[in-house]
Enzyme design. Structure first.
Site, PDB file in Angstrom:
ATOM      1  N   HIS A 132       0.883  -1.086   0.258  1.00 59.52           N
ATOM      2  CA  HIS A 132       0.172   0.120   0.562  1.00 59.52           C
ATOM      3  C   HIS A 132       1.221   1.313   0.052  1.00 59.52           C
ATOM      4  O   HIS A 132       1.516   1.520   1.226  1.00 59.52           O
ATOM      5  CB  HIS A 132      -0.740  -0.139   1.947  1.00 59.52           C
ATOM      6  N   LYS A 149      -9.418  -0.038  -5.249  1.00 56.40           N
ATOM      7  CA  LYS A 149      -9.584   0.498  -4.169  1.00 56.40           C
ATOM      8  C   LYS A 149     -11.394   1.764  -4.034  1.00 56.40           C
ATOM      9  O   LYS A 149     -11.497   1.761  -4.659  1.00 56.40           O
ATOM     10  CB  LYS A 149      -8.584   1.902  -4.978  1.00 56.40           C
ATOM     11  N   HIS A 185     -10.228   1.247   2.101  1.00 57.57           N
ATOM     12  CA  HIS A 185     -10.237   1.806   2.877  1.00 57.57           C
ATOM     13  C   HIS A 185     -11.303   2.367   3.922  1.00 57.57           C
ATOM     14  O   HIS A 185     -12.248   2.592   3.724  1.00 57.57           O
ATOM     15  CB  HIS A 185     -10.515   3.585   2.664  1.00 57.57           C
ATOM     16  N   HIS A 193      -4.793  -0.048   5.803  1.00 59.76           N
ATOM     17  CA  HIS A 193      -4.045  -0.239   7.001  1.00 59.76           C
ATOM     18  C   HIS A 193      -5.154   0.059   7.909  1.00 59.76           C
ATOM     19  O   HIS A 193      -5.590   1.663   8.799  1.00 59.76           O
ATOM     20  CB  HIS A 193      -3.537   1.698   6.614  1.00 59.76           C
ATOM     21  N   ASP A 207       1.438   2.652   3.759  1.00 59.37           N
ATOM     22  CA  ASP A 207       0.545   4.138   3.002  1.00 59.37           C
ATOM     23  C   ASP A 207       1.257   5.297   3.348  1.00 59.37           C
ATOM     24  O   ASP A 207       0.765   6.329   3.883  1.00 59.37           O
ATOM     25  CB  ASP A 207      -0.108   4.257   4.290  1.00 59.37           C
TER      26      ASP A 207
HETATM   27  C1  NCD Z   1      -3.290   9.367   1.975  1.00 61.29           C
HETATM   28  C2  NCD Z   1      -2.812   9.764   1.003  1.00 61.29           C
HETATM   29  O1  NCD Z   1      -2.339  11.347   1.322  1.00 61.29           O
HETATM   30  O2  NCD Z   1      -3.381  10.035  -0.238  1.00 61.29           O
HETATM   31  N1  NCD Z   1      -3.266  10.028   3.526  1.00 61.29           N
HETATM   32  C3  NCD Z   1      -3.415   9.248   3.901  1.00 61.29           C
HETATM   33  O3  NCD Z   1      -3.554   9.661   5.408  1.00 61.29           O
HETATM   34  N2  NCD Z   1      -3.119   7.357   4.704  1.00 61.29           N
HETATM   35  C4  NCD Z   1      -5.018   8.338   1.415  1.00 61.29           C
HETATM   36  C5  NCD Z   1      -5.419   7.231   2.284  1.00 61.29           C
HETATM   37  O4  NCD Z   1      -4.686   6.569   2.260  1.00 61.29           O
HETATM   38  O5  NCD Z   1      -6.175   7.284   3.309  1.00 61.29           O
HETATM   39 ZN    ZN Z   2      -3.453   5.099   1.691  1.00 64.60          ZN
END
Ligand code: NCD
Ligand code: ZN
Length: 352
Positions: free
Chosen positions: A17, A104, A141, A179, A256
């Site tokens: 991810h 996604k 998500h 996540h 992430d």
């Molecule tokens: C991610 C992003 O900035 O693209 N931000 C985050 O806080 N994880 C988007 C996401 O995965 O929720």
């Molecule tokens: Zn993400």
């Protein structure tokens, strides 16, 4: 393996991810990831989002051009599409044929660049049916977005309100709960009954293994520790660390890592996302070592992800050494800079 090794060798991990963005900044973040990982699942939340096979192919070409510029030949991006209310069953079948590894699901409004996300999963039934039929994973998500649900409860509520009904309706659909941040999510994935099929898994980020929500408010507001889903209480961090280090193949690595320029984080309305790509493996090693489970890192980082996605495991090895690494205060990001996770501090483990 001894209880406190100073060096560990692993089959090279992948990141299941990752956000690498587009344009000028992509090159800077790609280099960090490719130093450590052989492959990464590339998130499709660009502006505009990557909603079709043609857009994903064009994005993949831009990634490849940057890899060429950087002289990197050892890294493979795995492409995903952004599910919308209008995704057709045909696009799903076309995606499968083109080697797209997942769709996604962003609930509309849940996070960065999710405005085009799904307003109601009912609109996606034809696409989900096709995904189930062709074995295309849905990457989720997992947060509800209603303003009346407390931000710290959004993931737990999502399990009952969306995920469980979705799994009932599409029992063979492969789902990655991305996540995860709560005890509820860790236990839900651990205990899900799948009839022996590989239908559910979860990724866990380094920040959710290492920090709880106090880190967002330590001595003042800490925008670089703010991501979505937001860090939770300590009991949740402990449950995530237990899941990650349990050796259960349903849990695997997904950083992430989500780069935002310093100015976009340190702002009146700062963006969500932690940049962990600089030394993500060192962060994971630190987390696993904290509970004396370094022997479980390789499964989590290198085996369970490819197994779930039915891809071959990597064969090359990497070595991590217990040698403190200073994390710079800032790193270049196109014309701007980015503040990495643990900026200005040291991480105990480094990649050889
Ligand atoms: C991610 C992003 O900035 O693209 N931000 C985050 O806080 N994880 C988007 C996401 O995965 O929720
Ligand atoms: Zn993400």
């Amino acid at each position: 393996m001894s209880n406190s090794p100073t060096q560990i060798q692993l089959i090279q991990p992948d990141d299941w991810h990752l956000h690498i963005r587009d344009g000028e900044v992509m090159k800077d973040v790609l280099a960090d990831t490719a130093r450590q990982f052989a492959r990464a699942i590339i998130m499709p939340n660009l502006k505009p989002p990557v909603t079709t096979v043609d857009l994903a192919k064009a994005y993949q070409e831009r990634i490849q051009a940057n890899l060429n510029t950087l002289g990197i030949t050892s890294f493979t991006p795995l492409m995903t599409l952004y599910l919308t209310d209008n995704t057709s069953a045909d696009e799903v079948r076309k995606a499968k044929a083109a080697g797209i590894v997942g769709f996604k699901l962003y609930p509309a409004g849940a996070t960065t660049n999710s405005d085009a996300g799904v307003s109601d999963l009912k609109h996606c039934y034809a696409a989900l049916e096709a995904m189930q039929a062709v074995g295309m994973p849905l990457l989720v998500h997992g947060e509800v977005t209603h303003a009346d649900i407390d931000i710290f409860d959004r993931e737990a509520v999502f399990i009952d309100a969306v995920l469980e009904p979705l799994r009932k309706k599409f029992p063979e659909l492969k789902i990655v709960f991305e996540h995860i941040t709560t005890k509820q999510a860790a236990h839900y994935v651990r205990d899900a009954v799948t009839g022996g099929k590989n239908t559910i898994a979860a990724t866990i980020t380094p920040q959710h293994l290492l920090m709880n929500r106090n880190a967002i408010f330590a001595g003042g507001i800490r925008p670089h520790n703010y991501c979505l889903p937001v860090l939770k209480r300590e009991e949740h961090r402990v449950a995530l660390l237990e899941a990650a280090t349990s050796g259960n193949s349903r849990f695997f690595l997904g950083t992430d890592s989500a780069p935002h320029a310093k100015g976009a984080k340190e702002a009146v309305c700062g963006c969500a996302g932690c940049y962990s790509a600089f030394n993500a493996l060192g962060l994971y090693a630190e987390a696993f070592e904290s509970v004396d489970k370094l022997d479980k890192l390789e499964g989590f980082a290198s085996f369970f992800g490819p197994d779930f996605y039915s891809l071959p495991r990597n064969t090359k090895t990497i070595t991590l050494v217990k040698q403190p690494q200073n994390i710079p205060a800032e790193l270049p990001l196109g014309d701007a800079t980015i503040v990495p996770l643990r900026a200005g501090e040291t991480i105990a483990w480094s990649l050889v």
